[in-house]
Scaffold this active site. Structure first.
Site, PDB file in Angstrom:
ATOM      1  N   CYS A   1       3.491  -1.352  -4.435  1.00 40.43           N
ATOM      2  CA  CYS A   1       3.267  -1.716  -6.036  1.00 40.43           C
ATOM      3  C   CYS A   1       3.859  -0.503  -6.849  1.00 40.43           C
ATOM      4  CB  CYS A   1       1.692  -1.344  -5.870  1.00 40.43           C
ATOM      5  SG  CYS A   1       1.157  -1.237  -7.643  1.00 40.43           S
TER       6      CYS A   1
ATOM      7  N   GLU B   1      -2.881   3.006   2.539  1.00 39.84           N
ATOM      8  CA  GLU B   1      -2.374   4.274   0.925  1.00 39.84           C
ATOM      9  C   GLU B   1      -2.758   5.240   1.065  1.00 39.84           C
ATOM     10  OE1 GLU B   1      -3.935   1.987  -2.667  1.00 39.84           O
ATOM     11  OE2 GLU B   1      -3.349   4.445  -3.775  1.00 39.84           O
TER      12      GLU B   1
ATOM     13  N   HIS C   1       0.884  -1.025   0.280  1.00 40.70           N
ATOM     14  CA  HIS C   1      -0.283  -0.013   0.045  1.00 40.70           C
ATOM     15  C   HIS C   1       0.699   1.564  -0.049  1.00 40.70           C
ATOM     16  CE1 HIS C   1      -1.745  -3.185   2.053  1.00 40.70           C
ATOM     17  NE2 HIS C   1      -2.805  -3.399   1.409  1.00 40.70           N
TER      18      HIS C   1
ATOM     19  N   SER D   1      -9.960  -2.440   0.736  1.00 43.21           N
ATOM     20  CA  SER D   1     -10.627  -1.435   0.257  1.00 43.21           C
ATOM     21  C   SER D   1     -11.464  -2.015  -1.516  1.00 43.21           C
ATOM     22  CB  SER D   1      -9.313  -0.658  -0.240  1.00 43.21           C
ATOM     23  OG  SER D   1      -9.581   1.062  -0.666  1.00 43.21           O
TER      24      SER D   1
ATOM     25  N   THR E   1      -5.920   4.277  -5.808  1.00 43.84           N
ATOM     26  CA  THR E   1      -5.572   3.230  -6.458  1.00 43.84           C
ATOM     27  C   THR E   1      -7.041   2.496  -7.092  1.00 43.84           C
ATOM     28  OG1 THR E   1      -3.991   1.660  -5.672  1.00 43.84           O
ATOM     29  CG2 THR E   1      -3.060   3.787  -6.996  1.00 43.84           C
TER      30      THR E   1
ATOM     31  N   SER F   1      -6.557  -8.821  -3.793  1.00 42.72           N
ATOM     32  CA  SER F   1      -5.634  -9.592  -2.118  1.00 42.72           C
ATOM     33  C   SER F   1      -5.687 -10.907  -1.727  1.00 42.72           C
ATOM     34  CB  SER F   1      -4.998  -8.288  -1.709  1.00 42.72           C
ATOM     35  OG  SER F   1      -6.828  -8.232  -0.576  1.00 42.72           O
TER      36      SER F   1
ATOM     37  N   CYS G   1      -5.967   2.272 -10.568  1.00 46.60           N
ATOM     38  CA  CYS G   1      -5.514   1.540 -11.976  1.00 46.60           C
ATOM     39  C   CYS G   1      -6.123   0.414 -12.372  1.00 46.60           C
ATOM     40  CB  CYS G   1      -4.124   0.454 -10.554  1.00 46.60           C
ATOM     41  SG  CYS G   1      -4.725  -1.359  -9.479  1.00 46.60           S
TER      42      CYS G   1
ATOM     43  N   HIS H   1      -7.044   4.818   5.600  1.00 51.61           N
ATOM     44  CA  HIS H   1      -6.315   4.354   4.556  1.00 51.61           C
ATOM     45  C   HIS H   1      -4.626   3.653   5.022  1.00 51.61           C
ATOM     46  CE1 HIS H   1      -5.264   1.079   1.382  1.00 51.61           C
ATOM     47  NE2 HIS H   1      -6.922   0.512   1.642  1.00 51.61           N
TER      48      HIS H   1
HETATM   49  O1  0JX Z   1      -7.234  -1.865   0.986  1.00 49.89           O
HETATM   50  P1  0JX Z   1      -6.548  -2.075  -0.677  1.00 49.89           P
HETATM   51  O2  0JX Z   1      -7.539  -2.674  -1.295  1.00 49.89           O
HETATM   52  O3  0JX Z   1      -6.242  -0.901  -1.078  1.00 49.89           O
HETATM   53  O4  0JX Z   1      -5.666  -3.902  -0.417  1.00 49.89           O
HETATM   54  P2  0JX Z   1      -5.606  -4.700  -0.574  1.00 49.89           P
HETATM   55  O5  0JX Z   1      -6.668  -5.311  -0.701  1.00 49.89           O
HETATM   56  O6  0JX Z   1      -4.883  -4.895   0.257  1.00 49.89           O
HETATM   57  O7  0JX Z   1      -5.196  -5.206  -2.332  1.00 49.89           O
HETATM   58  C1  0JX Z   1      -4.030  -5.192  -2.945  1.00 49.89           C
HETATM   59  C2  0JX Z   1      -3.257  -3.716  -2.247  1.00 49.89           C
HETATM   60  C3  0JX Z   1      -3.194  -2.290  -3.655  1.00 49.89           C
HETATM   61  C4  0JX Z   1      -3.158  -1.748  -3.274  1.00 49.89           C
HETATM   62  O8  0JX Z   1      -3.023  -0.447  -3.545  1.00 49.89           O
HETATM   63 FE1  SF4 Z   2      -0.899  -1.731  -7.830  1.00 47.56          FE
HETATM   64 FE2  SF4 Z   2      -3.419  -1.833  -8.028  1.00 47.56          FE
HETATM   65 FE3  SF4 Z   2      -2.659  -3.781  -7.274  1.00 47.56          FE
HETATM   66 FE4  SF4 Z   2      -2.940  -2.023  -5.439  1.00 47.56          FE
HETATM   67  S1  SF4 Z   2      -4.584  -2.716  -6.972  1.00 47.56           S
HETATM   68  S2  SF4 Z   2      -1.570  -3.035  -5.591  1.00 47.56           S
HETATM   69  S3  SF4 Z   2      -1.672  -0.459  -7.383  1.00 47.56           S
HETATM   70  S4  SF4 Z   2      -2.330  -3.545  -9.433  1.00 47.56           S
END
Ligand code: 0JX
Ligand code: SF4
Length: 316
Positions: A101, A131, A79, A229, A170, A273, A200, A129
């Site tokens: 990322c 990020e 993040h 998120s 993102t 994730s 993204c 958050h």
């Molecule tokens: O809470 P996020 O969606 O920002 O993070 P998560 O669930 O760990 O997803 C992957 C990381 C995303 C970063 O942009």
């Molecule tokens: Fe990167 Fe998008 Fe994945 Fe976040 S959700 S880690 S910004 S590719």
């Protein structure tokens, strides 16, 4: 007893994005290179299954740098982190690997560039958050104003309305963000920013796929964590497209089977994730109870891949 029939509509793309894949590899490769324990500041990605699996391999998850010993490597989560974090790691002479990322780092660089040009920033994101904290923390206090909703735009008090730029988290809702960007442009016509926003490719594609399956589904499940998120946005997108019963589930044992009684078609996706093994687990749980037909709806193909940092690619 014959099982009732049910169609599972699988969204594609779903699950791991390139940034998550890279972040997890970084932790695994760090353990391989330096041995356990390897410290990780914040959950590497917001998923309990992923975090528990890495913990078993020797990762130790902490929230702040001062919880890490100085003589063990530390990894910063996907993040992103405020500038103060690597600065503190340097001051403490720690080895660290940044698993931010590259698409989040790109936003950090945008913010710095606008700041160098004398612009004040507006960030569209969710307060608290990691990020948002990391991206706002690229610039000095007061240089980034946060807006979470269209209503927040009305109360913004920038230093100079003529010298503003915007950036975004993102993982936001594409549709909600378009509304906030429009409100910003209406109130501050001179504001500059990316072509659309900084959401993204993975976030955009997963939301598009949900939009395609939600109207065909009586219910929709998103595999993901409550603090993820991007996963939560998928639930909102499903509801906004008329699928009233859309729920986030961590894994199969969280499915409320009674709530699904009588449904014939269930949409299924996974946040960026959430590992595919949890999708397989959910499909298997449906097969235990129903005569399942799986149908995949693919709205985009993805072939994005990010390299791990050089320090981990070199032989130990
Ligand atoms: O809470 P996020 O969606 O920002 O993070 P998560 O669930 O760990 O997803 C992957 C990381 C995303 C970063 O942009
Ligand atoms: Fe990167 Fe998008 Fe994945 Fe976040 S959700 S880690 S910004 S590719």
């Amino acid at each position: 007893m014959t099982k009732p029939s049910l169609t599972l509509i699988l969204a594609a793309p779903r699950g791991f994005c390139a940034g998550v894949d890279r972040a997890i590899k970084i932790v695994e490769m760090a353990i391989e290179k330096w041995g356990a324990p390897i410290y990780v500041r914040h959950e590497i990605v917001h998923n309990k299954f992923v975090v528990d699996s890495l913990r078993e391999k020797g990762a130790v998850f902490v929230e702040e740098l001062d919880e890490c010993p100085t003589d063990r490597p530390v990894i910063f989560s996907a993040h992103g982190v405020a500038k103060a974090v690597p600065a503190e790691a340097n001051r403490r002479e720690m080895i660290y690997v940044d698993a931010t990322c590259p698409l989040v780092s790109k936003v950090h660089i945008e913010a710095e560039r606008h700041h160098a040009n004398g612009l004040q920033m507006v960030m569209i994101g969710h307060a608290g958050h990691p990020e948002t904290i990391g991206t706002m923390g690229q610039l000095p206090e007061g240089e980034v104003l946060l807006v979470e909703t269209e209503a927040d735009v009305a109360t913004l008090e920038p230093r100079d309305p003529e010298r503003l730029a915007f950036i975004t988290q993102t993982t936001l809702s594409v549709d909600d963000t378009a509304g906030i960007v429009a409100a910003l442009k209406a109130r501050f016509p001179a504001i500059i920013g990316p072509h659309k926003e900084d959401i993204c490719y993975a976030t955009t594609n997963r939301q598009e796929a949900v939009k395609a399956i939600a109207p065909k589904a009586d219910a929709l499940l998103v595999i993901g964590a409550p603090n993820s998120s991007n996963s939560r946005r998928l639930v909102e997108v499903a509801r906004s497209r008329g699928c009233d019963y859309a729920q986030l589930v961590g894994r199969a044992d969280e499915i409320d089977w009674r709530a699904l009684e009588g449904v014939r078609a269930v949409g299924l996706t996974a946040g960026a994730s959430a590992p595919e093994v949890l999708v397989d687990e959910v499909i298997a749980a449906f097969r235990d109870r129903y005569d399942v037909t799986v149908e995949t709806v693919e709205t985009a193909t993805e072939n994005v891949e990010f390299k791990v940092p050089r320090v981990l690619r070199e032989p130990a």
